[in-house]
Design a protein around this motif. Sequence first.
Motif, PDB file in Angstrom:
ATOM      1  N   SER A 123      48.837  39.550  41.199  1.00 33.10           N
ATOM      2  CA  SER A 123      48.472  40.512  40.156  1.00 33.10           C
ATOM      3  C   SER A 123      48.453  41.919  40.752  1.00 33.10           C
ATOM      4  CB  SER A 123      47.091  40.182  39.591  1.00 33.10           C
ATOM      5  OG  SER A 123      46.100  40.404  40.579  1.00 33.10           O
ATOM      6  N   ASN A 124      48.246  42.912  39.908  1.00 33.76           N
ATOM      7  CA  ASN A 124      48.141  44.289  40.388  1.00 33.76           C
ATOM      8  C   ASN A 124      46.951  44.445  41.331  1.00 33.76           C
ATOM      9  OD1 ASN A 124      50.360  45.098  38.881  1.00 33.76           O
ATOM     10  ND2 ASN A 124      49.134  45.742  37.134  1.00 33.76           N
ATOM     11  N   GLU A 127      47.790  43.106  44.689  1.00 31.74           N
ATOM     12  CA  GLU A 127      48.580  44.053  45.481  1.00 31.74           C
ATOM     13  C   GLU A 127      47.672  45.079  46.143  1.00 31.74           C
ATOM     14  OE1 GLU A 127      51.518  45.719  42.937  1.00 31.74           O
ATOM     15  OE2 GLU A 127      52.704  43.869  42.795  1.00 31.74           O
TER      16      GLU A 127
END
Length: 317
Positions: A123-124, A127
């Motif tokens: 997912s963001n 990251e």
Amino acid sequence: MSDGDDNRLSTSALAKRLKLPIQQLFVTLRDYGWIDRRDKGWALTAKGELQGGAYQDSQRFGRYIVWPESLMEHPMITAIESNQRITPGGMQRYYPHLGVRQINRNFAELGLLRLTRRGLELSNLGERFGGRQERDEDNGLLIISWPHEIVDNAVIHRELNRLASDGMVLTETDTSGVPGEAGQTGVDAVAPDLFTETEKPKATPQTVSAQRCGLDGHAVDSVLQLRVCDWLYEAQYAHARNRRLPVEESLTADFYVPALGLYIECWERDVPTQTLTRRLRTREVCRELDLAYLEIAAADIERIDDLLTRRVAELSS
């Protein structure tokens, strides 16, 4: 495998000497442009040959790439060690009582991973934690790795330790002893002295019966929270109460829906200054980390169904 005559090492032997995952070394050498993927195997490039790479044949293993032992001192190789990555399998060395699936599930619950039809994907937020997603060229499966220092990340350490200790962790309190508001003081709770008798308020039938409880058994503090809790339960969304945010600060949200990565805060009227400060900080952190967030004010109590339905639809699309 190594060739004792000319001190050459196979890529797997080199990875073992460097204490690196084999797959990571292959990917790194590919990124350096020293090897390339050809016909489901690895082949040397011109750059790789300049670094001393060569082929060796074996009746048992076929043809494979070997490297001079001196390559271990190459600056680009030594740099790998400072950028080592780790997978959930490697994390079991630090959390031996947890399985790979448990670690992945915990990361997904935190919002670092998301479950898709193809399996777990980064997912963001993942990251932001340094996660990297690649596809294994041999079997086509997705591989997610993390910076090795993630095992020392305060949030990950807290969450995985909670799992490893069956949830028995010390909570944090402020100087007034109110749980969940420690973000302003950073004071850790101290385990009570087992040999000291302390006065504890006794529960009475009146205090027990006065406590609100959702359909799913969650204790709530207000009618507003009760409505939200029951809506989530009846909509069949598993949710947590007073879930800590994925930050080091002791910040919590009233509700957290892991399937949506959604944090929900119920803004009551006339709350204490300390509670208001915490809620404002929770809002700020959710925006900084781009976390899904929803505020429901006391004035919105009759619109809860509309607000939650709309937010869930946005996150599900």
